[in-house]
Design an enzyme around this catalytic site. Structure first.
Site, PDB file in Angstrom:
ATOM      1  N   ARG A  73      13.101 -31.300  -3.635  1.00  0.00           N
ATOM      2  CA  ARG A  73      13.691 -32.622  -3.836  1.00  0.00           C
ATOM      3  C   ARG A  73      12.681 -33.548  -4.519  1.00  0.00           C
ATOM      4  O   ARG A  73      11.837 -34.166  -3.880  1.00  0.00           O
ATOM      5  CB  ARG A  73      14.127 -33.233  -2.493  1.00  0.00           C
ATOM      6  CG  ARG A  73      14.859 -34.565  -2.634  1.00  0.00           C
ATOM      7  CD  ARG A  73      15.248 -35.118  -1.278  1.00  0.00           C
ATOM      8  NE  ARG A  73      15.967 -36.372  -1.401  1.00  0.00           N
ATOM      9  CZ  ARG A  73      16.393 -37.115  -0.376  1.00  0.00           C
ATOM     10  NH1 ARG A  73      16.166 -36.699   0.872  1.00  0.00           N
ATOM     11  NH2 ARG A  73      17.038 -38.237  -0.563  1.00  0.00           N
TER      12      ARG A  73
ATOM     13  N   ASP B 232      12.999 -42.601   8.209  1.00  0.00           N
ATOM     14  CA  ASP B 232      12.409 -42.382   6.891  1.00  0.00           C
ATOM     15  C   ASP B 232      12.854 -43.490   5.954  1.00  0.00           C
ATOM     16  O   ASP B 232      13.345 -44.532   6.404  1.00  0.00           O
ATOM     17  CB  ASP B 232      12.761 -40.990   6.362  1.00  0.00           C
ATOM     18  CG  ASP B 232      14.271 -40.786   6.193  1.00  0.00           C
ATOM     19  OD1 ASP B 232      15.038 -41.773   6.308  1.00  0.00           O
ATOM     20  OD2 ASP B 232      14.694 -39.640   5.948  1.00  0.00           O
TER      21      ASP B 232
END
Length: 542
Positions: free
Chosen positions: A169, A451
């Protein structure tokens, strides 16, 4: 390091410390830099175009007061009404029931344990789960390259062929890389991540039939998907990799992309690995695009921003419907709860039951997989999936489903409470501290992983509440003002102990948080804001 290739110049910041020098030297070889130069100079103008298009689209919404709609132009109608499928999935990709999420590649211990966890895939995350400091980027890229070459703790992790699939990613389009300049321009972080990963690992992953496979973050339109497809075609051609080898799952984590899912899949159809639901970023994007409108104020996220509410349930159902119609897998979100703070077996069972109950809802909606953070959840999650085969692609659970624009934009009405405000403030501040104080992209709070996605929705709501002077549902009915938020922020600061947190850095984080939530113009991405902030550069780029 300064180097030239024909008419192109490359400037790269020095290696930040001696311990990383051998990694730096192996990543930034002359051949790798020549590939990167050709790659970036070819595609950077188009990246700039899509970023300008985003600004123009937002400006048009602001000026006209319009809202997004499903496209009705001839091209889109042809795509949505015709019968086509994505290219058949390779065997390895037909069962991805569970990916491990937020695996920061620079965290060597975490990356190593993820490879041995027994999941189907590992989301190797340079975006939401990583802090993109220069040392972290070098370490993270090197760890991935080392693993693909069999040089990363070979006696402690599975081989490339037997390990979980690497779902790489790269950073999203909004992130640049301060430490690499080509022809005097800082390059898109996305292009650096993708380019170096492909140059160093593309051939090995291809020969081993385990990739290269990617998650694509924060895509907002089919035009951006087309850019990605062109990037894949160019890269495969230059590296001698068969066309269609690269596969990518697009994260539908922006409200605008929800209106172009068919078109996004179509543009990537020979490289597609389906779509993913990124609920927190998706909800935050509603604030980003329309948060200055009073009818788009989101109530307490813990109570109202979940798939039990109509707008998010409609979104996930639409992801599933579009994907399955096109022969593509649909993946759900990440379970942030962990067993890390459980004091006993009863407590652990309670957490596992909560996660399983939430994930059963997604399975019943029709997803083919989802993410977890804690491998301790895996046995129970696998037990659930054992009843469902490889995937649910051929199962049409909602044949008569018709999701309208109103369904996707129906913001729930509900309370905004002091407790919800305090929680958002705490997550926002501690995320900034995680970047500045610890150099990490995620952290644990009360047994759950936070996050950049949860930080985005948290700080977005605080900005929105101040902007609209939202009233608390508490007995006082107090308005949420800049002064109120400042007062609550300093309460959070006072609660943080001197053992866990460096008070000087924490104080800087408080000030940065207040900058973000009291800005007159809404900062589009907290990660971009932090990465470009002088405090981050001073603390983390050396």
């Amino acid at each position: 390091m300064n180097i030239s290739f024909e008419d192109h110049s490359v400037e790269i910041s020095a290696c930040p410390n001696a311990a990383l020098q051998h990694m730096y030297d192996q990543l930034f070889t002359k051949d790798a830099l020549e590939f990167l130069v050709n790659f970036v100079t070819y595609f950077q103008p188009r990246v700039s175009e899509i970023l300008r298009a985003r600004k123009l689209r937002k400006l048009n919404f602001d000026i006209t007061g319009d809202l997004p709609k499903f496209r009705t132009d001839v091209t889109s109608t042809t795509i949505t009404e015709s019968d086509w499928k994505i290219s058949p999935l390779p065997t390895k990709l037909q069962n991805r029931h569970v990916d491990l999420g937020d695996v920061a590649p620079a965290n060597t211990i975490h990356f190593k344990s993820a490879l041995a966890s027994g999941v189907e895939g590992v989301q190797v995350d340079f975006d939401d789960g990583e802090c993109p400091s220069w040392p972290n980027m070098i370490q993270g890229l090197y760890n991935i390259v080392g693993f693909t070459k069999g040089e990363f703790f070979p006696s402690e992790v599975p081989t490339l062929q037997s390990a979980p699939i690497l779902m790489l990613r790269p950073r999203a389009w909004n992130m640049i890389e301060h430490n690499v300049l080509i022809n005097g321009k800082q390059i898109p972080g996305t292009l650096m991540d993708f380019g170096l990963l492909m140059f160093h690992t593309g051939a090995v992953l291809t020969l081993s039939n385990v990739g290269p496979y990617f998650y694509l973050s924060k895509v907002e339109s089919s035009t951006e998907a087309l850019l990605w497809n062109d990037i894949f075609l160019w890269t495969q051609l230059k590296l001698g990799i068969p066309r269609g080898t690269i596969r990518a799952c697009v994260l539908i984590e922006n409200i605008l992309s929800a209106f172009e899912m068919d078109e996004i899949l179509y543009q990537l159809k020979e490289h597609s690995l389906g779509l993913n639901c990124g609920i927190w970023d998706y909800a935050a994007s509603i604030v980003t695009k329309f948060g200055d409108r009073s009818n788009f104020v989101l109530p307490d996220r813990n109570n109202y921003v979940n798939i039990d509410n109509h707008f998010l349930l409609s979104y996930m159902r639409l992801v599933v419907k579009v994907c399955h119609r096109r022969g593509a897998p649909a993946t759900g979100g990440m379970a942030a709860l962990t067993t890390a703070s459980c004091k006993n077996e009863d407590d652990k069972k309670r957490i596992i039951d909560l996660v399983c109950k939430a994930k059963m809802k997604e399975i019943n909606i029709g997803v083919d997989g989802f993410l977890i953070y804690d491998p301790e959840l895996l046995p129970s999650i696998n037990d659930i999936w054992s009843k469902y085969g490889l995937n649910q692609i051929s199962t049409i659970l909602h044949p008569d489903l018709n999701v309208s624009a109103d369904d996707l934009l129906l913001i729930p009405s509900g309370a905004v409470t002091t407790a919800g405000v305090q929680r958002n403030i705490k997550i926002g501040i501690l995320f900034i501290y995680s970047w500045l104080g610890n150099g990490k992209g995620h952290f644990m709070l009360d047994g759950a992983i936070e996050d950049s996605a949860t930080a985005e929705i948290s700080r977005s709501q605080i900005w929105q509440y101040i902007f609209h002077q939202t009233k608390l549902a508490d007995a006082t009915g107090e308005k949420i003002t800049k002064a109120f938020v400042k007062n609550e922020t300093f309460k959070v600061f006072a609660e943080c102990d001197n053992v866990t947190y460096d008070k000087k850095i924490l104080e800087q984080c408080v000030q940065i948080f207040l900058e973000i939530v009291t800005a007159s113009e809404f900062p589009e991405f907290i990660t971009t804001f932090l990465y470009n902030h002088s405090t981050f550069r001073a603390l983390r780029q050396s």
